[in-house]
Scaffold this motif. Structure first.
Motif, PDB file in Angstrom:
ATOM      1  N   PRO A  33       0.801  -1.235   0.000  1.00  0.00           N
ATOM      2  CA  PRO A  33       0.000   0.000   0.000  1.00  0.00           C
ATOM      3  C   PRO A  33       0.833   1.284   0.000  1.00  0.00           C
ATOM      4  N   TRP A  34       1.575   1.506  -1.075  1.00  0.00           N
ATOM      5  CA  TRP A  34       2.441   2.681  -1.171  1.00  0.00           C
ATOM      6  C   TRP A  34       1.660   3.992  -1.085  1.00  0.00           C
ATOM      7  N   GLY A  35       0.485   4.053  -1.674  1.00  0.00           N
ATOM      8  CA  GLY A  35      -0.292   5.289  -1.681  1.00  0.00           C
ATOM      9  C   GLY A  35      -0.684   5.733  -0.289  1.00  0.00           C
ATOM     10  N   THR A  36      -1.202   4.822   0.501  1.00  0.00           N
ATOM     11  CA  THR A  36      -1.607   5.161   1.863  1.00  0.00           C
ATOM     12  C   THR A  36      -0.401   5.535   2.706  1.00  0.00           C
ATOM     13  N   THR A  76      -7.970   3.098   6.469  1.00  0.00           N
ATOM     14  CA  THR A  76      -7.408   2.403   5.312  1.00  0.00           C
ATOM     15  C   THR A  76      -6.104   1.719   5.692  1.00  0.00           C
ATOM     16  N   PHE A  77      -5.293   2.384   6.499  1.00  0.00           N
ATOM     17  CA  PHE A  77      -4.060   1.771   7.008  1.00  0.00           C
ATOM     18  C   PHE A  77      -4.385   0.475   7.751  1.00  0.00           C
ATOM     19  N   ALA A  78      -5.368   0.508   8.631  1.00  0.00           N
ATOM     20  CA  ALA A  78      -5.757  -0.680   9.393  1.00  0.00           C
ATOM     21  C   ALA A  78      -6.285  -1.770   8.458  1.00  0.00           C
ATOM     22  N   THR A  81      -3.459  -3.336   6.419  1.00  0.00           N
ATOM     23  CA  THR A  81      -2.625  -4.185   7.264  1.00  0.00           C
ATOM     24  C   THR A  81      -3.295  -5.540   7.477  1.00  0.00           C
ATOM     25  N   VAL A  82      -4.572  -5.521   7.783  1.00  0.00           N
ATOM     26  CA  VAL A  82      -5.313  -6.772   7.983  1.00  0.00           C
ATOM     27  C   VAL A  82      -5.349  -7.584   6.684  1.00  0.00           C
ATOM     28  N   GLN A  83      -5.586  -6.918   5.567  1.00  0.00           N
ATOM     29  CA  GLN A  83      -5.639  -7.626   4.276  1.00  0.00           C
ATOM     30  C   GLN A  83      -4.289  -8.261   3.934  1.00  0.00           C
ATOM     31  N   LEU A  84      -3.211  -7.553   4.160  1.00  0.00           N
ATOM     32  CA  LEU A  84      -1.900  -8.147   3.916  1.00  0.00           C
ATOM     33  C   LEU A  84      -1.713  -9.399   4.774  1.00  0.00           C
ATOM     34  N   SER A  85      -2.085  -9.321   6.031  1.00  0.00           N
ATOM     35  CA  SER A  85      -1.960 -10.470   6.935  1.00  0.00           C
ATOM     36  C   SER A  85      -2.846 -11.628   6.501  1.00  0.00           C
ATOM     37  N   ARG A  86      -4.072 -11.329   6.128  1.00  0.00           N
ATOM     38  CA  ARG A  86      -5.031 -12.379   5.734  1.00  0.00           C
ATOM     39  C   ARG A  86      -4.615 -13.101   4.465  1.00  0.00           C
ATOM     40  N   THR A  87      -3.885 -12.424   3.603  1.00  0.00           N
ATOM     41  CA  THR A  87      -3.468 -13.045   2.346  1.00  0.00           C
ATOM     42  C   THR A  87      -2.095 -13.704   2.457  1.00  0.00           C
ATOM     43  N   GLY A  88      -1.576 -13.793   3.666  1.00  0.00           N
ATOM     44  CA  GLY A  88      -0.314 -14.481   3.888  1.00  0.00           C
ATOM     45  C   GLY A  88       0.917 -13.605   3.807  1.00  0.00           C
ATOM     46  N   GLY A  91       4.871 -10.595   6.609  1.00  0.00           N
ATOM     47  CA  GLY A  91       6.095  -9.798   6.640  1.00  0.00           C
ATOM     48  C   GLY A  91       5.870  -8.407   6.075  1.00  0.00           C
ATOM     49  N   ARG A  92       5.129  -8.334   4.969  1.00  0.00           N
ATOM     50  CA  ARG A  92       4.810  -7.020   4.391  1.00  0.00           C
ATOM     51  C   ARG A  92       3.891  -6.233   5.319  1.00  0.00           C
ATOM     52  N   ALA A  93       2.984  -6.930   5.999  1.00  0.00           N
ATOM     53  CA  ALA A  93       2.092  -6.255   6.942  1.00  0.00           C
ATOM     54  C   ALA A  93       2.894  -5.636   8.085  1.00  0.00           C
ATOM     55  N   LEU A  94       3.833  -6.389   8.612  1.00  0.00           N
ATOM     56  CA  LEU A  94       4.671  -5.873   9.693  1.00  0.00           C
ATOM     57  C   LEU A  94       5.525  -4.702   9.203  1.00  0.00           C
ATOM     58  N   LEU A  95       6.105  -4.835   8.028  1.00  0.00           N
ATOM     59  CA  LEU A  95       6.889  -3.743   7.444  1.00  0.00           C
ATOM     60  C   LEU A  95       6.032  -2.495   7.264  1.00  0.00           C
TER      61      LEU A  95
END
Length: 120
Positions: A33-36, A76-78, A81-88, A91-95
């Motif tokens: 999510p570079w835009g956000t 949107t940030f939240a 983050t949840v979507q990144l985590s849900r899709t596996g 690591g990107r979610a934590l970053l």
């Protein structure tokens, strides 16, 4: 009057957020999510800068709550983050979380500090 100023500022901030996000998704894809991340950092820089200036409550309503409030987006940030985590992509979610916190707080602090040094 303040509510009208907030709404006026938001009419500028929200489309900017949308267009920046759209442009960065087209350029880099939807894997991160570079835009956000960018609009939240820029909005934090602007808000930090505004905090150091002797602005009226009306100017803060327009620029702080209105422009910056609509430009930045915690929900949107939240969600992203949840979507990144849900899709596996944990690591990107934590970053994303760490980068968002570091850039947001760092940008606000930088805006406040630099502006205070220049105009204080």
């Amino acid at each position: 009057m303040s509510a009208l100023l907030v709404a006026l500022g938001a009419t500028v901030g929200a489309p900017i957020r949308f267009l920046v996000d759209l442009a960065l998704k087209r350029r880099f894809g939807e894997g991160f999510p570079w835009g956000t991340l960018l609009v939240n950092a820029v909005g934090s820089l602007i808000l930090g800068t505004l905090m150091a200036l002797p602005l009226s409550p009306e100017a803060m309503a327009l620029l702080g709550a209105g422009l910056c409030g609509a430009l930045t987006t915690y929900s949107t940030f939240a969600y992203e983050t949840v979507q990144l985590s849900r899709t596996g992509a944990r690591g990107r979610a934590l970053l994303y979380v760490l980068a968002s916190l570091a850039l947001g707080v760092g940008a606000a602090w930088t805006g406040l500090t630099v502006t205070a040094l220049l105009f204080g």
